[in-house]
Write an enzyme that holds these catalytic residues in place. Structure first.
Site, PDB file in Angstrom:
ATOM      1  CD1 TRP A  38       0.241   0.468   3.376  1.00 29.06           C
ATOM      2  CD2 TRP A  38      -0.261  -1.683   3.043  1.00 29.06           C
ATOM      3  NE1 TRP A  38       0.704  -0.241   4.466  1.00 29.06           N
ATOM      4  CE2 TRP A  38       0.401  -1.562   4.288  1.00 29.06           C
ATOM      5  CE3 TRP A  38      -0.678  -2.967   2.618  1.00 29.06           C
ATOM      6  CZ2 TRP A  38       0.661  -2.667   5.113  1.00 29.06           C
ATOM      7  CZ3 TRP A  38      -0.414  -4.055   3.439  1.00 29.06           C
ATOM      8  CH2 TRP A  38       0.236  -3.907   4.668  1.00 29.06           C
ATOM      9  CD  GLU A  51      -3.536   3.394   7.775  1.00 34.68           C
ATOM     10  OE1 GLU A  51      -3.732   2.947   8.915  1.00 34.68           O
ATOM     11  OE2 GLU A  51      -2.404   3.690   7.351  1.00 34.68           O
ATOM     12  CE1 TYR A 134      -3.567   5.123  12.825  1.00 33.41           C
ATOM     13  CE2 TYR A 134      -5.211   3.769  11.711  1.00 33.41           C
ATOM     14  CZ  TYR A 134      -3.900   4.166  11.878  1.00 33.41           C
ATOM     15  OH  TYR A 134      -2.933   3.629  11.097  1.00 33.41           O
ATOM     16  CG  ASP A 152      -0.936   3.147  15.510  1.00 27.96           C
ATOM     17  OD1 ASP A 152      -0.117   3.890  16.117  1.00 27.96           O
ATOM     18  OD2 ASP A 152      -0.568   2.237  14.746  1.00 27.96           O
ATOM     19  CB  CYS A 206       9.334   2.080  20.204  1.00 27.87           C
ATOM     20  SG  CYS A 206       9.061   2.761  21.855  1.00 27.87           S
ATOM     21  CB  CYS A 223      13.898   8.254  24.424  1.00 22.91           C
ATOM     22  SG  CYS A 223      12.533   7.331  25.141  1.00 22.91           S
TER      23      CYS A 223
END
Length: 364
Positions: A38, A51, A134, A152, A206, A223
């Site tokens: 996509w 999505e 979203y 999200d 992450c 961070c």
DNA sequence: AAAACGGGGGC
DNA sequence: GCCCCAGTTTT
């Protein structure tokens, strides 16, 4: 904001951190973005389909479905016109089947009110069925280049760790506050890539639970969670409630080699999908045969097919199965193995029984 | 604000 | 086998 997003970062430090993140993030994304179908040709339709498929679902699970879906139904008009059985078959195994039903509702509305094309306006997107904050943000930013956040679970995890925030990310107001935070960090160029980079970082670096790959993270230096070593137990979520148990007896009823299937009610769990004859409770062979007779079935032989368990988000199904060979045709429709495999969607909750179909013993 | 709504992957 | 993941709609 401090009351909703609990962090020990001073407001000035927080602004500084947000201002510093977009450049290293986008540079990392340019190097590391996964090649995904996509992303090759991000038309509004393809972005939308991807999505919706990616809601509650990982990239690896979506991959085999995406090309098949957009090939079978290449645009909004084709989706609007598709029979529901075809839709459910294309979606079979992906779960949350209301997603694809809402997608068709949405396609019909787009055909009726937007000239057959998904609108580029965020507020117009938000009004469409199946498109919430979203997805509207994702389509507006990725397909139309507009500056809206797409928050999200990945983004929530990345942001919670980035500012070391232990607020409960399941709370709507916390999600909203993180959306505002993301928007403040979003550059005016490449908003779609910025959103995708945040999600990509959450999906590949992450990571939840397992140790995040901080040494490889483009935001490792800034961070706060990493600096404070709080990132291991972030993000925080309130505990979930217990699932309820349901017991069912699943009967694969067969006559002249064909199988009886019943269509589930249109709304509710697994709405519109097909299933074997299901009787409430765990029934012994004797009791099962009695109830089938009471429902008008002439059972010739009844043989056990074993137990199976399926776990949904909120329910546990415990099933006992039987193969019932009938001596007379039932009132309800029968299907060949080929029809079941090629055309009908049978929930994977029944996989234990569906799998046995090709090898079932011959009637006595 | 809470519950309904699937299935897959990690450990 | 058990735990975790997580958008939108409905209640």
């Amino acid at each position: 904001m401090d009351e909703i997003l609990h962090t020990d970062l001073a407001p000035g430090e927080c602004r500084e951190l947000l201002a510093a993140m977009s450049q290293p993030l986008l540079q990392w994304y340019d190097r590391s973005a996964r090649v995904l179908p996509w992303r090759e040709r991000p038309t509004p339709y393809r972005v939308w389909v991807s999505e919706i498929m990616l809601q509650q679902t990982r990239v690896a699970a979506v991959l085999p479905y995406f090309e098949r879906f957009v090939t079978a139904l290449p645009d909004e008009q084709a989706l609007a016109d598709a029979p529901q059985d075809q839709l459910l078959k294309l979606w079979e195994g992906l779960g949350y089947y209301n997603r694809v039903k809402n997608m068709q509702k949405c396609a019909r509305e787009v055909v009726a009110c937007h000239g057959g094309r998904l609108p580029g306006d965020y507020c117009a997107l938000l009004k469409l069925p199946g498109i919430g904050a979203y997805t509207a943000g994702a389509i507006a930013s990725i397909a139309f280049g507009q500056r809206f956040p797409a928050v999200d679970g990945n983004v929530l995890r990345v942001m919670a760790r980035l500012i070391s925030c232990d607020s409960d990310i399941l709370q709507p107001r916390v999600k909203k506050a993180f959306g505002e935070l993301v928007l403040s960090a979003m550059p005016h160029h490449r908003p779609g890539d910025f959103n995708q980079a945040m999600m990509e970082l959450g999906a590949t670096i992450c990571l939840p639970n397992t140790l995040p790959l901080c040494p490889s993270c483009p935001l490792g230096d800034i961070c706060r969670g990493r600096a404070l070593q709080t990132h291991h137990h972030l993000p925080h979520k309130a505990p979930k409630k217990a699932k309820r148990n349901e017991q069912w007896t699943v009967v694969v009823a067969r006559w002249q080699g064909r199988i009886l299937l019943q269509r589930r009610p249109e709304s509710g769990l697994l709405g519109g999908m097909y299933q074997y004859l299901c009787l409430p409770g765990h029934l012994g062979a004797e009791e099962c045969q009695q109830q089938l007779a009471a429902q008008g079935f002439c059972v010739h032989t009844l043989r056990p097919l074993g137990a199976a368990k399926h776990i949904f988000t909120h329910i546990v199904w415990q099933m006992e199965g039987y193969l019932a060979d009938l001596s007379a045709p039932p009132q309800e429709p029968l299907y060949t193995l080929e029809e079941i495999e090629e055309q009908l969607s049978v929930p994977s909750a029944f996989a234990h029984y569906t799998r046995q179909l090709p090898t079932l013993p011959l009637p006595l």
